[in-house]
Design a protein around this motif. Structure first.
Motif, PDB file in Angstrom:
ATOM      1  N   LEU A 216       1.076  -1.053   0.071  1.00  0.00           N
ATOM      2  CA  LEU A 216       0.468  -0.347   0.027  1.00  0.00           C
ATOM      3  C   LEU A 216       0.906   1.233   0.154  1.00  0.00           C
ATOM      4  CD1 LEU A 216      -2.716   1.319   0.385  1.00  0.00           C
ATOM      5  CD2 LEU A 216      -2.703   1.546   2.640  1.00  0.00           C
ATOM      6  N   LYS A 217       1.690   1.466   0.677  1.00  0.00           N
ATOM      7  CA  LYS A 217       2.942   2.190   0.150  1.00  0.00           C
ATOM      8  C   LYS A 217       3.422   2.679  -0.848  1.00  0.00           C
ATOM      9  CE  LYS A 217       6.924   3.798   3.273  1.00  0.00           C
ATOM     10  NZ  LYS A 217       8.137   3.841   1.715  1.00  0.00           N
ATOM     11  N   GLU A 218       4.299   1.250  -1.131  1.00  0.00           N
ATOM     12  CA  GLU A 218       4.621   1.622  -2.886  1.00  0.00           C
ATOM     13  C   GLU A 218       3.259   2.364  -3.734  1.00  0.00           C
ATOM     14  OE1 GLU A 218       5.903  -2.473  -4.246  1.00  0.00           O
ATOM     15  OE2 GLU A 218       7.724  -1.937  -2.523  1.00  0.00           O
ATOM     16  N   GLU A 219       1.784   2.075  -3.345  1.00  0.00           N
ATOM     17  CA  GLU A 219       1.053   2.937  -4.301  1.00  0.00           C
ATOM     18  C   GLU A 219       0.515   4.015  -3.926  1.00  0.00           C
ATOM     19  OE1 GLU A 219      -2.159   0.283  -4.911  1.00  0.00           O
ATOM     20  OE2 GLU A 219      -1.861  -1.701  -3.962  1.00  0.00           O
ATOM     21  N   ILE A 220       0.645   4.739  -2.454  1.00  0.00           N
ATOM     22  CA  ILE A 220       0.907   5.803  -2.093  1.00  0.00           C
ATOM     23  C   ILE A 220       1.513   6.429  -2.438  1.00  0.00           C
ATOM     24  CG2 ILE A 220       0.828   6.858  -0.117  1.00  0.00           C
ATOM     25  CD1 ILE A 220      -0.690   4.633   1.240  1.00  0.00           C
ATOM     26  N   ASP A 221       2.703   6.125  -2.464  1.00  0.00           N
ATOM     27  CA  ASP A 221       4.438   6.548  -3.514  1.00  0.00           C
ATOM     28  C   ASP A 221       3.787   6.850  -4.808  1.00  0.00           C
ATOM     29  OD1 ASP A 221       4.960   6.741  -0.606  1.00  0.00           O
ATOM     30  OD2 ASP A 221       6.257   5.178  -1.339  1.00  0.00           O
TER      31      ASP A 221
END
Length: 279
Positions: A216-221
């Motif tokens: 999810l963090k990668e997608e947010i980035d």
């Protein structure tokens, strides 16, 4: 001498003298008056009714008591025939009747010449008025034509400026709409990721959750927020236009009283009407 009491014709001495010749100071009947008016020397004599005036006797020479029938041209005096050989000897003379006829003819000629000249002046003035009226109408038409031309040029320039404003503003507006669409896409993506985050918060905390949170963090980035440029702005700057500025766009005219006939002279900004004698 005129017979004022009987008023008898002094020519035929028979018929009543119903007409009085002012020039000859004599009474005439109807027939003798007709003959008198037919003669060259007396055709211009004036008559009046005998009943209207009792004429005085003919003028007499104070020295010789004879009728004053001559004019001394040298002395400009009325004389009798005996004066010719007296103190007026060697002078030039004219018959009073001839002088009267000549004076009347001269007056008639002068009066006719003056009336003819007055008629000619009236004709010239009337022609000048007609020419002037036509020139005024032509000037007014030229002013209207030039004004309408300037109006059409202004309307064309206004239409072109408005079209350019619409064209350029559409390009800028399309850019803003694209930016708006991108921003909405980012917002929608953020809402989707936020729902995923809420769902992960509800799951059991174990090793797999860590991996999911990292994903999810990668997608947010990857969710990229574009920086906003300067937004376009449009304004209109008015020009200070005075009445004299408008007048400068229109040609000029000139009114002169040097000559009655006007002619057109081309100028740079229009037609100048000038007097034909002014150069």
């Amino acid at each position: 001498m005129a017979q004022s009491a009987s008023k008898t014709c002094e020519v035929c001495v028979s018929a009543p003298g119903s007409h009085y010749c002012i020039d000859c100071e004599e009474y005439y009947c109807e027939n003798c008056k007709f003959v008198h008016n037919r003669q060259k020397l007396s055709r211009n004599h004036q008559f009046q009714e005998a009943s209207d005036r009792i004429p005085e006797g003919k003028s007499r020479c104070s020295e010789h008591k004879e009728e004053l029938s001559l004019i001394c041209n040298t002395c400009n005096a009325q004389i009798c025939t005996r004066c010719v050989t007296g103190k007026h000897n060697g002078h030039t003379f004219s018959q009073i009747v001839d002088v009267i006829v000549q004076l009347r003819e001269d007056n008639e000629t002068k009066l006719r010449d003056k009336t003819n000249e007055a008629n000619q002046n009236i004709k010239k003035i009337e022609e000048s008025l007609n020419v002037f009226d036509n020139s005024v109408e032509s000037v007014i038409k030229d002013i209207n034509d030039e004004g309408n031309m300037i109006k059409r040029m202004v309307d064309t320039s206004v239409a072109q400026m408005i079209a350019l404003v619409k064209e350029q503003s559409k390009k800028e507006k399309d850019k803003l709409m694209n930016m708006l669409s991108d921003a909405k896409s980012v917002l929608d993506g953020g809402h989707t990721l936020d729902r995923k985050r809420n769902e992960l918060d509800k799951t059991r905390h174990d090793g797999s959750l860590v991996q999911k949170i990292n994903n999810l963090k990668e997608e947010i980035d990857k969710l990229h927020i574009n920086s906003l440029p300067e937004f376009p702005n449009i304004s209109f700057s008015r020009k200070s236009v005075a009445e004299d500025d408008i007048r400068q766009l229109i040609g000029t005219y000139n009114m002169s009283n040097c000559a009655p006939v006007l002619e057109k002279k081309e100028q740079r900004h229009g037609k100048l009407y000038r007097c034909s004698g002014c150069g």
